[in-house]
Design a protein around this motif. Structure first.
Motif, PDB file in Angstrom:
ATOM      1  N   ASP A 188       0.817  -1.224   0.000  1.00 21.23           N
ATOM      2  CA  ASP A 188       0.000   0.000   0.000  1.00 21.23           C
ATOM      3  C   ASP A 188       0.849   1.273   0.000  1.00 21.23           C
ATOM      4  O   ASP A 188       0.588   2.210   0.758  1.00 21.23           O
ATOM      5  N   ASP A 189       1.858   1.294  -0.851  1.00 23.71           N
ATOM      6  CA  ASP A 189       2.728   2.464  -0.958  1.00 23.71           C
ATOM      7  C   ASP A 189       2.633   3.015  -2.379  1.00 23.71           C
ATOM      8  O   ASP A 189       3.137   2.402  -3.323  1.00 23.71           O
ATOM      9  N   GLY A 257      -5.028   6.928   1.724  1.00 21.35           N
ATOM     10  CA  GLY A 257      -4.669   7.310   3.082  1.00 21.35           C
ATOM     11  C   GLY A 257      -3.221   7.129   3.435  1.00 21.35           C
ATOM     12  O   GLY A 257      -2.853   7.205   4.621  1.00 21.35           O
ATOM     13  N   TRP A 258      -2.364   6.888   2.431  1.00 15.93           N
ATOM     14  CA  TRP A 258      -0.933   6.729   2.722  1.00 15.93           C
ATOM     15  C   TRP A 258      -0.408   7.989   3.397  1.00 15.93           C
ATOM     16  O   TRP A 258      -0.510   9.076   2.870  1.00 15.93           O
ATOM     17  N   ARG A 259       0.092   7.819   4.614  1.00 11.21           N
ATOM     18  CA  ARG A 259       0.636   8.921   5.417  1.00 11.21           C
ATOM     19  C   ARG A 259      -0.314  10.117   5.478  1.00 11.21           C
ATOM     20  O   ARG A 259       0.086  11.275   5.418  1.00 11.21           O
ATOM     21  N   GLY A 260      -1.587   9.784   5.586  1.00 14.54           N
ATOM     22  CA  GLY A 260      -2.608  10.812   5.786  1.00 14.54           C
ATOM     23  C   GLY A 260      -3.177  11.416   4.520  1.00 14.54           C
ATOM     24  O   GLY A 260      -4.064  12.278   4.600  1.00 14.54           O
ATOM     25  N   ALA A 261      -2.704  10.973   3.356  1.00 12.26           N
ATOM     26  CA  ALA A 261      -3.193  11.542   2.091  1.00 12.26           C
ATOM     27  C   ALA A 261      -4.463  10.818   1.669  1.00 12.26           C
ATOM     28  O   ALA A 261      -4.419   9.701   1.160  1.00 12.26           O
ATOM     29  N   GLU A 262      -5.607  11.486   1.875  1.00 12.38           N
ATOM     30  CA  GLU A 262      -6.899  10.899   1.533  1.00 12.38           C
ATOM     31  C   GLU A 262      -7.389  11.321   0.159  1.00 12.38           C
ATOM     32  O   GLU A 262      -8.445  10.906  -0.285  1.00 12.38           O
ATOM     33  N   SER A 263      -6.614  12.176  -0.501  1.00 10.39           N
ATOM     34  CA  SER A 263      -6.981  12.636  -1.847  1.00 10.39           C
ATOM     35  C   SER A 263      -5.711  12.825  -2.656  1.00 10.39           C
ATOM     36  O   SER A 263      -4.606  12.926  -2.105  1.00 10.39           O
ATOM     37  N   LEU A 264      -5.879  12.892  -3.979  1.00  9.80           N
ATOM     38  CA  LEU A 264      -4.725  13.124  -4.845  1.00  9.80           C
ATOM     39  C   LEU A 264      -4.095  14.473  -4.523  1.00  9.80           C
ATOM     40  O   LEU A 264      -2.863  14.605  -4.496  1.00  9.80           O
ATOM     41  N   GLU A 265      -4.945  15.474  -4.249  1.00 12.54           N
ATOM     42  CA  GLU A 265      -4.425  16.806  -3.935  1.00 12.54           C
ATOM     43  C   GLU A 265      -3.552  16.784  -2.680  1.00 12.54           C
ATOM     44  O   GLU A 265      -2.504  17.444  -2.630  1.00 12.54           O
ATOM     45  N   LEU A 266      -3.972  16.027  -1.672  1.00 15.13           N
ATOM     46  CA  LEU A 266      -3.186  15.970  -0.441  1.00 15.13           C
ATOM     47  C   LEU A 266      -1.878  15.209  -0.650  1.00 15.13           C
ATOM     48  O   LEU A 266      -0.854  15.546  -0.033  1.00 15.13           O
TER      49      LEU A 266
END
Length: 305
Positions: A188-189, A257-266
């Motif tokens: 999941d990376d 949600g990788w390292r808190g990124a729940e969206s492409l923008e994040l």
């Protein structure tokens, strides 16, 4: 006339008898010594049999992937802009026996042996296998290859061809990437998308060193920053962020949600520095106020000029 001693035995006969007796004693001693030595040797050999032989997979990554590392350093060159690499396939062709030896070493690793390694070493193994077999696919059709897509057909893309002996089966490049590397819940990376190389100019760079478990995180981070920093693949133009189609095809991977990124923008916001975004543009990106467009992909072969 022979002179006899007081017991009536000739001195010569006595000496011969003593010599024979001594020889017998020495022979007996040698037999005992030889028997003892044989027992020691046998015991030592038995002890060796009880010691488990290390598997090829248990060798450190710098040993297991050493030949691949040497090939990459010899046959892959940095591009002039420093953001990517180009592959000298003539160089690989001249060293194909070394490549075949490395692929044979990967083939010797069983599925159980691979699963016995930690996650970083497993992932490094699979990325290296994908990239090395992609090079081999090009060499199987070299020279005369303009694009890896030319090696497929309308019914079967080159990535779906099952020709790779790995982990006890015959698999395809898609099997390695989508069935193993991207297997849900395994690694999941999303940064793996900047490490696997599809032999095309639009792809992230084929790294000039083998991936290794002990430094995999830093290698993936370098690959990600380098790719996102390449203005030919990702750039801000006015109020619009133009990025690689990789982010369109695998958008879900960047929004898991990788390292808190729940969206492409994040996810992209984590690499605002590489994208050369100002603090204001970063805030806009995080809020979703910047339009995102996906660039056409360059499928030409990533070969040296």
């Amino acid at each position: 006339m022979t002179t006899k001693n007081n017991e009536g035995v000739a001195p010569r006969e006595t000496a011969e008898a003593a010599s024979i007796q001594n020889a017998r004693r020495h022979a007996k001693y040698r037999r005992r010594s030889a028997g003892a030595l044989s027992a020691v040797v046998a015991g030592f050999l038995c002890s060796l049999m009880l010691i488990p032989t290390p598997s090829r997979a248990e060798a450190p990554d710098d040993v297991l992937h050493a030949s691949w590392n040497t090939l990459l350093q010899s046959c892959v060159e940095d591009t002039e802009d420093g953001y990517s690499t180009a592959v000298n396939y003539d160089c690989f062709a001249s060293k194909e026996s070394a490549l075949d030896g490395y692929l044979h070493a990967l083939k010797a690793v069983s599925k159980d042996e691979l699963l016995g390694l930690n996650d970083h070493r497993q992932l490094a193994f699979l990325i290296n296998a994908y990239n090395a077999w992609t090079v081999k696919l090009i060499l199987n059709n070299w020279p005369g290859v303009d694009s890896i897509r030319d090696l497929g057909s309308l019914l079967l893309s080159p990535w779906k061809k099952s020709f790779i002996p790995l982990l006890g089966g015959i698999v395809s490049l898609d099997d390695i990437e989508h069935g193993m590397i991207r297997e849900p819940g395994r690694f999941d990376d999303p940064r793996i998308h900047f490490a696997v190389n599809c032999a095309s100019i639009g792809c992230p760079a084929l790294r000039r060193e083998a991936y290794r478990g002990e430094v995999l995180d830093s290698q993936l981070e370098e690959q990600t920053r380098s790719f996102l920093g390449d203005p030919s693949r990702n750039r801000l133009r006015g109020d619009e962020l133009e990025i690689s189609s990789i982010f369109k095809w695998y958008r879900d991977d960047f929004e898991q949600g990788w390292r808190g990124a729940e969206s492409l923008e994040l996810f992209l916001a984590r690499y605002a520095g590489a994208l050369n975004l100002s603090s204001q543009q970063l805030v806009q990106l995080e809020k979703g106020d910047i339009d995102i467009e996906f660039l056409a992909y360059d499928w030409r072969l990533n070969q040296t000029p």
